[in-house]
Design a protein around this motif. Structure first.
Motif, PDB file in Angstrom:
ATOM      1  N   PRO A 199       0.703  -1.189   0.028  1.00 29.33           N
ATOM      2  CA  PRO A 199      -0.110   0.119   0.216  1.00 29.33           C
ATOM      3  C   PRO A 199       0.864   1.235   0.059  1.00 29.33           C
ATOM      4  N   SER A 200       2.246   1.326   0.517  1.00 28.11           N
ATOM      5  CA  SER A 200       2.935   2.404   0.683  1.00 28.11           C
ATOM      6  C   SER A 200       3.552   2.642  -0.798  1.00 28.11           C
ATOM      7  N   GLY A 201       3.480   1.756  -1.761  1.00 25.85           N
ATOM      8  CA  GLY A 201       4.136   1.878  -2.990  1.00 25.85           C
ATOM      9  C   GLY A 201       5.134   1.150  -3.489  1.00 25.85           C
ATOM     10  N   GLY A 202       5.896   0.537  -2.588  1.00 23.25           N
ATOM     11  CA  GLY A 202       7.173  -0.137  -2.861  1.00 23.25           C
ATOM     12  C   GLY A 202       6.980  -1.597  -3.540  1.00 23.25           C
ATOM     13  N   LEU A 203       7.830  -1.991  -4.718  1.00 24.65           N
ATOM     14  CA  LEU A 203       7.750  -3.207  -5.485  1.00 24.65           C
ATOM     15  C   LEU A 203       8.547  -4.240  -4.774  1.00 24.65           C
ATOM     16  N   GLU A 204       7.971  -5.171  -4.766  1.00 24.94           N
ATOM     17  CA  GLU A 204       8.618  -6.501  -4.104  1.00 24.94           C
ATOM     18  C   GLU A 204       8.442  -7.556  -5.128  1.00 24.94           C
ATOM     19  N   TRP A 205       9.732  -8.167  -5.562  1.00 27.34           N
ATOM     20  CA  TRP A 205       9.723  -9.124  -6.253  1.00 27.34           C
ATOM     21  C   TRP A 205       9.563 -10.440  -5.489  1.00 27.34           C
ATOM     22  N   LEU A 206       8.734 -11.469  -6.039  1.00 28.45           N
ATOM     23  CA  LEU A 206       8.571 -12.779  -5.087  1.00 28.45           C
ATOM     24  C   LEU A 206       9.041 -13.813  -5.533  1.00 28.45           C
ATOM     25  N   ALA A 213      11.991 -15.044  -3.355  1.00 23.97           N
ATOM     26  CA  ALA A 213      12.555 -14.140  -2.397  1.00 23.97           C
ATOM     27  C   ALA A 213      12.883 -14.903  -1.135  1.00 23.97           C
ATOM     28  N   VAL A 214      13.903 -14.694  -0.213  1.00 22.82           N
ATOM     29  CA  VAL A 214      14.127 -15.140   0.871  1.00 22.82           C
ATOM     30  C   VAL A 214      12.932 -14.790   1.973  1.00 22.82           C
ATOM     31  N   SER A 215      12.476 -13.638   1.553  1.00 26.78           N
ATOM     32  CA  SER A 215      11.306 -12.985   2.913  1.00 26.78           C
ATOM     33  C   SER A 215      10.135 -14.026   2.799  1.00 26.78           C
ATOM     34  N   VAL A 216       9.806 -14.861   1.495  1.00 25.33           N
ATOM     35  CA  VAL A 216       8.664 -15.546   1.360  1.00 25.33           C
ATOM     36  C   VAL A 216       8.969 -16.929   1.080  1.00 25.33           C
ATOM     37  N   SER A 218      21.115  -9.696 -10.875  1.00 18.40           N
ATOM     38  CA  SER A 218      21.023 -10.871  -9.823  1.00 18.40           C
ATOM     39  C   SER A 218      19.719 -11.107  -9.285  1.00 18.40           C
ATOM     40  N   TYR A 219      19.597 -12.242  -8.299  1.00 18.12           N
ATOM     41  CA  TYR A 219      18.421 -12.323  -7.929  1.00 18.12           C
ATOM     42  C   TYR A 219      18.750 -12.060  -6.227  1.00 18.12           C
ATOM     43  N   PRO A 220      17.799 -11.593  -5.451  1.00 19.33           N
ATOM     44  CA  PRO A 220      16.579 -11.175  -5.750  1.00 19.33           C
ATOM     45  C   PRO A 220      16.544  -9.999  -6.733  1.00 19.33           C
ATOM     46  N   ARG A 221      15.535  -9.855  -7.587  1.00 26.11           N
ATOM     47  CA  ARG A 221      15.477  -8.585  -8.335  1.00 26.11           C
ATOM     48  C   ARG A 221      14.790  -7.544  -7.488  1.00 26.11           C
ATOM     49  N   THR A 222      15.475  -6.607  -7.525  1.00 21.83           N
ATOM     50  CA  THR A 222      15.071  -5.563  -6.735  1.00 21.83           C
ATOM     51  C   THR A 222      14.572  -4.155  -7.529  1.00 21.83           C
TER      52      THR A 222
END
Lengths: 123, 107
Positions: free
Chosen positions: A43-50, A64-67, B93-97
């Motif tokens: 909602p704040s606008g940042g794009l995160e690759w999953l 992504a490590v986060s998920v 590189s990964y993760p894409r940012t």
């Protein structure tokens, strides 16, 4: 012309599984020069690759490590589509989710995107 | 992970102005950088890939350049339809940012 059409529920309850599908037209999910990605926008606008899936004689995935412990991305060649499943969702997973194509001929950039799906995690 | 820092975060400009947005990578990414434009309620749209290659159908007033780990997006003469948010993305590189975005507003 490549078109990515997303579908899936807009509301998911906490601790349940978020499931989205991206149907591809104009290309093949088994393409040897493309990869199929999921991205979300908070909602704040940042794009995160999953994560992504792609075929190079066999199927590969990256996440992504986060998920990583919660995510599944699958391709369905019979329907020419790919899907996202995110388990054990919390309100922090509320976001607009996008599918996208990355094409080697465009230096791996995301040249086609789905229309986006707003997913709200709420009881 | 590779961090991308965009500047400025907000930019106020007028139609006809020349504007430049900068994206700095935390480490070398060769030329694997793309620029996207996003309008409210829409998916990002690819403008430039490989740091300086214009995507098909994108107006020539958009251009990109690179110097080491610093990348720039330039709009030579702003048009009303250019007011949007712009993001850079590294594809090395990964993760894409992605960068945090630059919101371009009408002055």
């Amino acid at each position: 012309q490549v078109v990515l059409q997303q579908s899936g529920p807009g509301v998911v309850k906490p601790s349940q599984t978020l499931s989205l599908t991206c149907v591809i037209s104009g290309d093949s999910v088994s393409s040897n020069s493309a990869a199929w990605h999921w991205i979300r926008q908070s909602p704040s606008g940042g794009l995160e690759w999953l994560g992504r899936t792609y075929y190079r004689s066999k199927w590969y995935n990256d996440f992504a490590v986060s998920v990583k412990s919660r995510i599944t991305v699958n391709a369905d060649t019979s329907k020419n589509q790919f899907s996202l499943q995110l388990n054990s969702v919390t309100p922090e997973d509320t976001a607009v989710y996008y599918c996208a194509r990355a094409e080697n001929r465009a230096a791996r950039s995301f040249d086609y995107w789905g229309q986006g799906t707003l997913v709200t995690v709420s009881s | 992970d590779i961090q991308l820092t965009q500047s400025p975060s907000f930019l106020s400009a007028s139609v006809g102005d020349r504007v430049t947005i900068t994206c700095r990578a935390s480490q070398g990414i060769s030329s694997y950088l793309a620029w996207y434009q996003q309008k409210p309620g829409r998916a990002p749209k690819l403008l430039i890939y490989a740091a300086s290659t214009l995507q098909s159908g994108v107006p020539s007033r958009f251009s990109g350049s690179a110097s080491g780990t610093e990348f720039t997006l330039t709009i030579s003469s702003l048009q009303p339809e250019d007011f949007a948010t712009y993001y850079c993305q590294q594809l090395n590189s990964y993760p894409r940012t992605f960068g945090q975005g630059t919101k371009l507003e009408i002055k």
